[in-house]
Design a protein around this motif. Structure first.
Motif, short mmCIF file in Angstrom:
data_model
loop_
_atom_site.label_atom_id
_atom_site.label_comp_id
_atom_site.label_asym_id
_atom_site.label_seq_id
_atom_site.Cartn_x
_atom_site.Cartn_y
_atom_site.Cartn_z
N THR A 7 12.57 3.17 -1.07
CA THR A 7 11.34 3.82 -0.57
C THR A 7 11.19 3.48 0.95
O THR A 7 12.17 2.90 1.21
CB THR A 7 9.83 3.47 -1.25
OG1 THR A 7 9.49 2.06 -1.01
CG2 THR A 7 9.81 3.78 -2.62
N THR A 8 10.16 3.91 1.71
CA THR A 8 10.07 3.30 2.90
C THR A 8 9.65 1.86 3.17
O THR A 8 9.52 1.56 4.16
CB THR A 8 8.95 4.38 3.63
OG1 THR A 8 7.69 4.27 3.18
CG2 THR A 8 9.71 6.01 3.85
N PHE A 9 9.29 1.43 1.99
CA PHE A 9 8.83 -0.17 2.15
C PHE A 9 9.94 -0.86 2.36
O PHE A 9 11.10 -0.67 2.03
CB PHE A 9 8.25 -0.54 0.57
CG PHE A 9 7.79 -1.92 0.65
CD1 PHE A 9 6.49 -1.91 1.38
CD2 PHE A 9 8.12 -3.15 0.11
CE1 PHE A 9 5.66 -3.18 1.24
CE2 PHE A 9 7.33 -4.02 0.17
CZ PHE A 9 6.24 -4.30 0.54
N PRO A 10 9.86 -2.07 3.26
CA PRO A 10 10.75 -2.86 3.67
C PRO A 10 11.45 -3.61 2.56
O PRO A 10 10.94 -3.56 1.54
CB PRO A 10 10.41 -4.02 4.54
CG PRO A 10 8.85 -3.32 5.11
CD PRO A 10 8.65 -2.22 3.87
N MET A 11 12.86 -4.01 2.72
CA MET A 11 13.48 -4.86 1.74
C MET A 11 12.60 -5.91 1.37
O MET A 11 12.49 -6.66 2.11
CB MET A 11 15.00 -4.95 2.21
CG MET A 11 15.74 -3.82 1.99
SD MET A 11 17.71 -4.35 2.30
CE MET A 11 18.29 -2.61 2.38
N THR B 297 0.70 -1.13 0.06
CA THR B 297 0.02 -0.02 -0.14
C THR B 297 0.96 1.10 -0.26
O THR B 297 2.03 1.08 0.26
CB THR B 297 -0.78 0.10 1.24
OG1 THR B 297 -0.28 -0.08 2.58
CG2 THR B 297 -1.82 -1.14 1.25
N GLY B 298 0.25 2.53 -0.22
CA GLY B 298 0.82 3.68 -0.20
C GLY B 298 0.60 4.48 -1.60
O GLY B 298 -0.37 4.20 -2.27
N ASP B 299 1.83 5.34 -1.71
CA ASP B 299 1.46 6.12 -3.02
C ASP B 299 1.69 5.17 -4.05
O ASP B 299 2.02 4.37 -4.28
CB ASP B 299 2.90 7.12 -3.05
CG ASP B 299 2.77 7.92 -4.38
OD1 ASP B 299 2.16 9.00 -4.05
OD2 ASP B 299 3.51 7.55 -5.17
N VAL B 300 0.79 5.71 -5.03
CA VAL B 300 0.60 4.99 -6.32
C VAL B 300 1.98 4.74 -7.15
O VAL B 300 2.09 3.70 -7.44
CB VAL B 300 -0.53 5.57 -7.19
CG1 VAL B 300 -0.54 4.90 -8.59
CG2 VAL B 300 -1.95 5.76 -6.52
#
Length: 313
Positions: free
Chosen positions: A183-187, A142-145
């Motif tokens: 991004t802030t998403f985990p590896m 989820t998050g920014d498109v």
């Protein structure tokens, strides 16, 4: 008449139970050999077959590739396979022996047995025709498109590169990967493995068949494990394997941006400043010359008038 029907039913049932007992005995004979044979193999893989058709049992066990290099890998692999075989041997006879194919796809090892010859090389071009077993992470990315699009795209590329690396990695046919989206998403971490007896072509075909399960909708999931009899892959947004990753994937560098119209206007304003200064300086210089000439003329007139007055006296 009813008695005859009961007798026929008992005969069929007795024959079926007898056949099941034969298959069950063959299965027990096979299963007790797999823990030691698998753990003592350099690639932690073993196959076995026992009995006569139609009650012959084919089986294999495989430990995951990242524990092959661990110091205690032999005992760890043996215990993993033994736990799986014990689960079958200690189950009720109906759960043991009345299945044509059984598979246990664990986190660290795999056990499969069947009445069909699962040891022979696969037929066809897809690395096998068994139905994949799917386990999906319940959470979605989820998050920014734009971030979601980038993460899913990089995850797909990570899986493609991981399965290609595994297919070419003889003799273990095993590879791991890691992806940093920036991004802030985990590896995201990935793992792919084929049975070590598979060829490069068969391994790649098997893994690519499983990749086809990850469609546009399911690619939003944060992880999955897809298994077939001869291969499997897994990916998660957390660490689930040991050792260093075989490959690393990072986002492509951002393209350099052309100056925007606003920037061009700003540049135009900057160039206008020295031009204005030059024009003001020129105007000031001309004004100075004009004023100087005017003052000089007035002084000259004043001196002429003074000279005339003095002469008249």
């Amino acid at each position: 008449m009813a008695t005859v029907g009961v007798v026929l039913l008992l005969l069929v049932l007795t024959r079926f139970l007898a056949a099941a007992d034969v298959f069950c005995d063959n299965l027990k004979t096979v299963l007790v050999t797999l823990p030691n044979n698998t753990s003592s193999s350099p690639v932690r893989f073993a196959t076995a077959a026992f009995g006569q058709a139609p009650d012959i049992v084919y089986a294999f066990a495989l430990c995951r590739g990242d524990i092959v290099g661990v110091v205690f890998n032999e005992s760890y692999c043996r215990e993993c396979v033994r736990n799986m075989t014990d689960k079958v041997l200690n189950a009720a006879p109906r759960e043991q022996c009345y299945k044509d194919t059984y598979h246990d796809y664990g986190d660290r090892c795999i056990l499969v047995y069947s009445r069909d010859d699962i040891i022979a090389p696969p037929s066809g071009e897809n690395g096998g025709d068994d139905t994949p077993a799917e386990r999906w992470n319940d959470k979605n990315v989820t998050g920014d498109v734009d971030d979601v699009r980038l993460i899913t795209s990089l995850t797909r590329e990570l899986l493609v590169q991981t399965v290609e690396k595994a297919a070419s990695a003889a003799p273990r046919r095993f590879a791991t990967g890691i992806m940093d989206s920036g991004t802030t998403f985990p590896m995201v971490r990935s793992l792919a493995q084929c049975r070590p007896d598979a060829s490069t072509v068969d391994c790649l075909a098997c893994l690519r068949r499983l990749l086809g399960v990850v469609n546009a909708t399911m690619s939003l999931r944060m992880g999955a494990q897809i298994n077939a009899i001869r291969c499997y892959f897994r990916y998660e947004a957390y660490r689930f394997y040991g050792g260093e990753a075989t490959l690393r994937l990072t986002p492509p560098p951002a393209p350099s941006l052309a100056p925007t119209p606003a920037k061009r206007r700003s540049m135009s304003k900057l160039w206008a400043i020295p031009i204005v200064i030059l024009l003001l300086a020129a105007a000031a210089f001309l004004c100075f010359i004009f004023c100087s000439r005017r003052i000089t003329r007035k002084r000259r007139d004043l001196l002429s008038t003074t000279y005339v007055l003095l002469k008249l006296r």
